[in-house]
Design an enzyme around this catalytic site. Structure first.
Site, PDB file in Angstrom:
ATOM      1  N   HIS A 157      24.987  16.638   9.492  1.00 55.48           N
ATOM      2  CA  HIS A 157      24.586  17.332   8.252  1.00 55.48           C
ATOM      3  C   HIS A 157      25.209  16.666   7.021  1.00 55.48           C
ATOM      4  CE1 HIS A 157      23.526  20.736  10.997  1.00 55.48           C
ATOM      5  NE2 HIS A 157      24.619  20.312  11.611  1.00 55.48           N
ATOM      6  N   SER A 278      22.839  -3.465 -14.485  1.00 55.31           N
ATOM      7  CA  SER A 278      22.045  -2.626 -15.361  1.00 55.31           C
ATOM      8  C   SER A 278      21.947  -3.304 -16.720  1.00 55.31           C
ATOM      9  CB  SER A 278      22.702  -1.252 -15.516  1.00 55.31           C
ATOM     10  OG  SER A 278      22.264  -0.626 -16.713  1.00 55.31           O
ATOM     11  N   LYS A 284      27.679  -1.269 -14.135  1.00 53.99           N
ATOM     12  CA  LYS A 284      26.869  -0.979 -12.959  1.00 53.99           C
ATOM     13  C   LYS A 284      26.722  -2.152 -12.006  1.00 53.99           C
ATOM     14  CE  LYS A 284      24.156   2.299 -12.645  1.00 53.99           C
ATOM     15  NZ  LYS A 284      24.213   3.462 -11.761  1.00 53.99           N
ATOM     16  N   GLU A 291      17.918   0.014  -1.596  1.00 51.03           N
ATOM     17  CA  GLU A 291      16.928   1.003  -2.038  1.00 51.03           C
ATOM     18  C   GLU A 291      15.502   0.542  -1.731  1.00 51.03           C
ATOM     19  OE1 GLU A 291      18.193   2.698  -6.124  1.00 51.03           O
ATOM     20  OE2 GLU A 291      19.305   0.851  -5.863  1.00 51.03           O
TER      21      GLU A 291
END
Ligand code: ARG
Length: 459
Positions: A157, A278, A284, A291
Site C-alpha cells: 500500500h 527545468s 530541478k 516518466e
C-alpha cells in the site's frame, strides 16, 4: 490512367481520395528489406523447380539487390500511386531488369507476400526485444549484486511494511523481465511458420516448393493452411501482448524510480545523462526518462487493443482492413525498444543512496513483524496474541514519538512481563533481513543465490 498492375479490367484510374486512403507506402516502406528478402527467396525457388528459368531467377535476384541498395541509399522514389512497398519494389525491378520482373509474381499474391514480410519484420523486433531485455536484466543483476545486503523499506500500500534488501528489490524486476523474455521466445517460436506460397488464399496450381522458401527465410516450416496463412495476424497481436506486459513492468519500475528520486525519498540518484532540467526552476533535476517509460505502456497497450479491434470481425481470408495492422505495430515496437534501452541506461547509471535507504528501512516500525515472530519463537505465544502485544508496543512507541528499538526494556515489560533483552536483537533492520532465509526471501544470501542462478540461466 489505369493501374499498371491490374489495369486490364479498369477504364479509369483512382480518385485522389481513393489513392490517399488506399496507399500504405508511407509506412510499409519500413518492410523493404523483408519484402526483398521474401522476393529473392521466392525467385530462387521458382528457378529451382523450373517454373521460371534459372537465368531469369538470377536476373530477378540481382535486380532486387540493386533496388535494395537504392532504398538503403535513400535514392529510391516511393510512389503513392503504386500503393505499397510490394508494388513499388516490383515496379522499380521492372525498370531495372525489364521483362523478367513480370515473372516474379508467379504463384504468389500480395496477400501471402505481405503476411511474410510483416512476420519477418515482427520476428526481427522480437529478436531486438530479446537483446534489450537481456541487457536490462544484466544491468539489474549488477545493481542487485552490488547492493545484495543494503537494507531499504519494503512497502505494501506504499506504506512501510518490512525491511528488504536493495538486491531483492532489483531481483524482483529480474523475475518479471525474465518472464517477459520467456514470452518473447515463445512468441517467436510460435510465429515462425512461413505464409509464402499460400498465394491469394487457396494455394497455387504451380509446383512451388514451400519448404524451400520457408527454409531460406529462416522459418521452421511453411504454414499448413493457406486460408489461415494469409488471414492470421495473431503473431502481431501476440507481439503486442508481450510488449504490453513488458511495458507494464517497465512502467511500474519507472514509477518507483520517479518516487525514489524525489527529495522526499532520496533512495536513488539518477545520472545527469538520464535526467532533464527545468527552464524556470534552476534547482530541478527531473526523471523524464522514467516518466516517459511509465507512459509508453499506454500507447503500446493501445496498439494491442487497436489491432484486436481491427481483426475481430474479419471474415476469412484477406481483407484490406488488415493493412491497418502495421502502423500500430511499428509504433509499439519503436517505443518498446526505446523504453527498454532507456531503462537499461537509467539502471546502469543510477546510484542507490545507501544511507537514505537504511534510514528509511528502520522507520515506520518496519521490524514489528520481527518482534511478533520473536514473541512466538521465544515465548511460545500464539501468533495472534503476539500480533496484539506488538501492536500495543507500536502504539506506545508512536505515543512516545520513537521507533521500536528506542523503547526501554521496562517499557516492553510493561506490556508483557516475559519480554527479555534478547528482543532487541531482532529489532535491527540488518538482522531482520538476514533472518529471512526462506527460499525466495530477502536475506542477502538468498539474493546472491538468485543472482548466481540468473547468471547461469542466461549464460
Ligand atoms: N498493402 C497491403 C497491406 O498492407 C498489401 C496486401 C494487399 N492485398 C490485396 N489483396 N489488396 O495489407
Amino acid at each position: 490512367t489505369a493501374n499498371t498492375m491490374w489495369g486490364g479490367r479498369f477504364a479509369a484510374g483512382p480518385d485522389a481520395i481513393m489513392e490517399a486512403i488506399n496507399a500504405s507506402i508511407g509506412f510499409d516502406q519500413r518492410m523493404a528489406a523483408q519484402d526483398i528478402a521474401g522476393s529473392r527467396a521466392h525467385a530462387a525457388m521458382l528457378g529451382a523447380v523450373g517454373i521460371i528459368t534459372t537465368s531469369d531467377a538470377e536476373t530477378i535476384r540481382e535486380g532486387l539487390l540493386t533496388v535494395l541498395s537504392e532504398i538503403e541509399a535513400g535514392t529510391f522514389e516511393f510512389s503513392t500511386a503504386l500503393e505499397d512497398i510490394h508494388m513499388n519494389v516490383e515496379a522499380r525491378l521492372k525498370e531495372v531488369i525489364g521483362e523478367p520482373a513480370g515473372r516474379l509474381h508467379t504463384g504468389r499474391s500480395r496477400n501471402d507476400q505481405v503476411a511474410t514480410d510483416f512476420k519477418l519484420w515482427v520476428r526481427d523486433q522480437l529478436d531486438a526485444a530479446e537483446a534489450g531485455l537481456l541487457a536490462l536484466i544484466d544491468a539489474l543483476l549488477a545493481q542487485a549484486e552490488a547492493g545484495a545486503d543494503w537494507v531499504m523499506p519494503g512497502f505494501t500500500h506504499l506504506q512501510t511494511a518490512q525491511p528488504v534488501t536493495w538486491g531483492h528489490h532489483m531481483m524482483a524486476y529480474v523475475e518479471m523481465l525474465g518472464r517477459d523474455l520467456s514470452r518473447v521466445r515463445d512468441a517467436r517460436a510460435r510465429m515462425n511458420e512461413c505464409p509464402l506460397g499460400a498465394a491469394a488464399l487457396a494455394g497455387t496450381s504451380f509446383p512451388i516448393d514451400r519448404e524451400m522458401t520457408a527454409q531460406a527465410l529462416g522459418f521452421d516450416r511453411p504454414a499448413a493452411n493457406s486460408l489461415d496463412a494469409v488471414s492470421d495476424r495473431d503473431f502481431a497481436l501476440e507481439f503486442l501482448g508481450v510488449a504490453s506486459i513488458c511495458a507494464m513492468h517497465l512502467s511500474r519500475f519507472a514509477e518507483e524510480l520517479v518516487i525514489w528520486s524525489s527529495a522526499q525519498f532520496r533512495f536513488v540518484t539518477l545520472s545527469d545523462r538520464f535526467s532533464t532540467g527545468s527552464s524556470i526552476m534552476p534547482q530541478k533535476k527531473n526523471p523524464d526518462a522514467a516518466e516517459l517509460i511509465r507512459a509508453k505502456v499506454g500507447r503500446i497497450m493501445g496498439a494491442n487493443v487497436g489491432l484486436m479491434m481491427v481483426m475481430k470481425g474479419l471474415p476469412l481470408a484477406y481483407s484490406k482492413d488488415m493493412q491497418e495492422d502495421k502502423e500500430q505495430v511499428f509504433d509499439a515496437a519503436d517505443n518498446w525498444m526505446l523504453a527498454l534501452a532507456a531503462m537499461e541506461g537509467m539502471v546502469r547509471d543510477m546510484t542507490a543512496n545507501r544511507e537514505s535507504l537504511a534510514a528509511a528501512a528502520g522507520a515506520g516500525f518496519s521490524t514489528a513483524t520481527d518482534l511478533a515472530d520473536w514473541l512466538v519463537r521465544v515465548l511460545g505465544m500464539p501468533f495472534r496474541d503476539a500480533h496484539h502485544v506488538t501492536g500495543s508496543l507500536v502504539a506506545m512507541a508512536e505515543a512516545k514519538g520513537c521507533d521500536l528499538p528506542d523503547l526501554s526494556l521496562a517499557d516492553m515489560q510493561s506490556v508483557h512481563s516475559d519480554i527479555t533483552d534478547a528482543v532487541f536483537d531482532v529489532l535491527g533492520v540488518q538482522n531482520s533481513v538476514n533472518s529471512r532465509m526462506s527460499y525466495g526471501g530477502t536475506a542477502p544470501a538468498q539474493v546472491r543465490a538468485q543472482v548466481k542462478r540468473w547468471r547461469e540461466v542466461l549464460k
